[in-house]
Design a protein around this motif. Structure first.
Motif, short mmCIF file in Angstrom:
data_model
loop_
_atom_site.label_atom_id
_atom_site.label_comp_id
_atom_site.label_asym_id
_atom_site.label_seq_id
_atom_site.Cartn_x
_atom_site.Cartn_y
_atom_site.Cartn_z
N ASP A 96 25.80 -89.65 -14.71
CA ASP A 96 25.30 -88.95 -15.90
C ASP A 96 25.19 -87.45 -15.67
O ASP A 96 25.37 -86.67 -16.60
CB ASP A 96 23.94 -89.51 -16.33
N ASP A 97 24.90 -87.04 -14.42
CA ASP A 97 24.77 -85.62 -14.10
C ASP A 97 26.07 -85.01 -13.54
O ASP A 97 26.05 -83.97 -12.90
CB ASP A 97 23.61 -85.38 -13.14
N PRO A 99 30.16 -97.92 -14.97
CA PRO A 99 30.39 -96.47 -15.03
C PRO A 99 31.10 -95.97 -13.78
O PRO A 99 30.92 -96.50 -12.69
CB PRO A 99 28.99 -95.88 -15.14
N ASP A 148 29.66 -80.15 -18.12
CA ASP A 148 28.95 -81.41 -17.96
C ASP A 148 29.91 -82.55 -18.30
O ASP A 148 31.08 -82.33 -18.64
CB ASP A 148 27.67 -81.45 -18.80
N LYS A 149 29.42 -83.76 -18.21
CA LYS A 149 30.26 -84.95 -18.41
C LYS A 149 30.88 -84.98 -19.81
O LYS A 149 32.07 -85.24 -19.96
CB LYS A 149 29.39 -86.19 -18.17
#
Length: 92
Positions: free
Chosen positions: A10-11, A6, A23-24
């Motif tokens: 995630d945040d 990655p 957000d992502k």
């Protein structure tokens, strides 16, 4: 077989003058479909501000031939991009 690594946390959050803390999922949904409008992108100065923050100045050319530049403040922590704040630079 290559291992998936990655790049974005995630945040992850994305902010620009037009967008407030995506957000992502929203970032990939809204920003990447327009990537095919660019024919070229090159990095200009990349300046570390501290252990987690780097300022990236880049220039890009659109399929119309117009050139633009932006500056991004990118926060990287634990090897992942946590936040991108875009400051639009406009036409070159």
């Amino acid at each position: 077989m290559p291992r998936h690594v990655p790049l974005y946390a995630d945040d992850f959050t994305f902010t620009s003058p037009q967008d407030d803390q995506f957000d992502k999922a929203a970032f990939f949904d809204r920003c990447f479909p327009t990537a095919d409008r660019m024919t070229e992108q090159r990095l200009l100065p990349v300046v570390p501000a501290d252990d987690e923050l780097v300022f990236v100045h880049y220039e890009y050319r659109l399929t119309t031939g117009a050139r633009h530049h932006n500056v991004e403040a990118i926060t990287v922590r634990d090897g992942l991009i946590r936040e991108v704040q875009v400051l639009f630079g406009g036409r070159v």
